[in-house]
Scaffold this motif. Structure first.
Motif: not given
Length: 304
Positions: A63-83
């Motif tokens: 999951c980490f590998r695919k997200m990094y390759r397909q969506e970029g490093a910032l993808s790990f912080y998707k949806g961080i503003l609501p929390p």
């Protein structure tokens, strides 16, 4: 400023309540800032359905590998503003209401202290769920999207879209409320009940560093145990609030019906999807929250 030696009992109830609220907010902000990527990965695992899913993740590393390759490093912080927007008031509500319920249940009561901790945790979790659910709906929608982070809609735009399409009710910003009540009620009941009961049984150490480790270890166990017990409600919440299998058709409607459906179609272990990232987040995250809360509250009582 007051004297550092002033006892908490000399303060007004309002002042103590304000400090509890502020300390809880600090705990939430710190915990989310550190642990959000694991919450995102947990959601991704919970919303994928079966082997037929073409975008299926096979492991945490995958999951980490695919997200990094397909969506970029910032993808790990998707949806961080609501929390981040929600966690400060959410954790403030969590700790503040726990303290208030604890005082209410203890006042003139013959209930055992261990039961008071557990009951106060349950009630604080139910209260917290009402506050947090609209933010959870927005967060899950953002986390479920597989677009590049920079192409994703903003938090406010997403909230407005949900509000415009489905309103504020149980099909809109309060979708999945029952499962959120179950998730937070059960989690806080175990989390606070275990932590405070075990903490009173394990003696304190004079060495502050060792005692810090003692409290961190108890908090870690509290977070892990609570996560393992409440995760079926968490899976149901993610399914209800996330994308439906067939666009335009609502398959996951209510909490217990969703749990039954997942169990019937995917088996018992499907109710524990996302457990590893959840435990990795809320084990140490739960310990961090308790310690930040206790140290922040103690500092405020001594210095403000």
């Amino acid at each position: 400023m007051t004297s550092p030696s002033m006892d908490a009992r000399q303060r007004s109830p309002f002042a103590l309540a304000a400090m509890q609220f502020a300390a809880g907010g600090c705990a939430g902000f710190v915990e989310v800032s550190i642990m959000h990527p694991l919450d995102l990965v947990k959601t991704r695992f919970q919303i994928q359905r079966g082997p037929e899913d073409p975008n299926r993740y096979t492991s945490l590393t995958d999951c980490f590998r695919k997200m990094y390759r397909q969506e970029g490093a910032l993808s790990f912080y998707k949806g961080i503003l609501p929390p981040l927007m929600a966690e400060t008031p959410k954790r403030a509500v969590k700790f503040f209401t726990f303290e208030q319920y604890k005082s209410i249940f203890a006042y003139g009561s013959y209930l055992p202290e261990s039961f008071i901790f557990t009951l106060s945790g349950l009630c604080s979790g139910l209260t917290e769920a009402f506050v947090i659910n609209p933010f959870e709906v927005v967060k899950v929608k953002l986390q479920a999207e597989r677009s590049v982070f920079t192409e994703q809609k903003g938090t406010i735009a997403t909230a407005r879209e949900i509000l415009a399409q489905d309103g504020f009710g149980i099909r809109g910003l309060n979708k999945g409320l029952t499962s959120t009540l179950g998730r937070h009620g059960v989690f806080n009941m175990v989390y606070f009940g275990f932590y405070h009961n075990v903490k009173t049984m394990v003696p304190e150490y004079e060495d502050k560093r060792i005692d810090l480790m003692r409290r961190f270890a108890i908090g870690l166990c509290s977070g892990v145990l609570a996560s393992c017990i409440n995760i079926p409600f968490d899976v149901a919440k993610s399914r209800i609030q996330g994308p439906q299998p067939v666009p335009g058709q609502i398959k996951y409607r209510t909490c217990f019906a969703t749990i039954r459906t997942v169990y019937a179609e995917e088996g018992f272990f499907a109710l524990y999807k996302g457990l590893l990232p959840k435990v990795l987040r809320l084990g140490p995250g739960g310990a961090i929250m308790l310690l930040v809360y206790e140290y922040s509250f103690a500092w405020m009582k001594e210095n403000l």
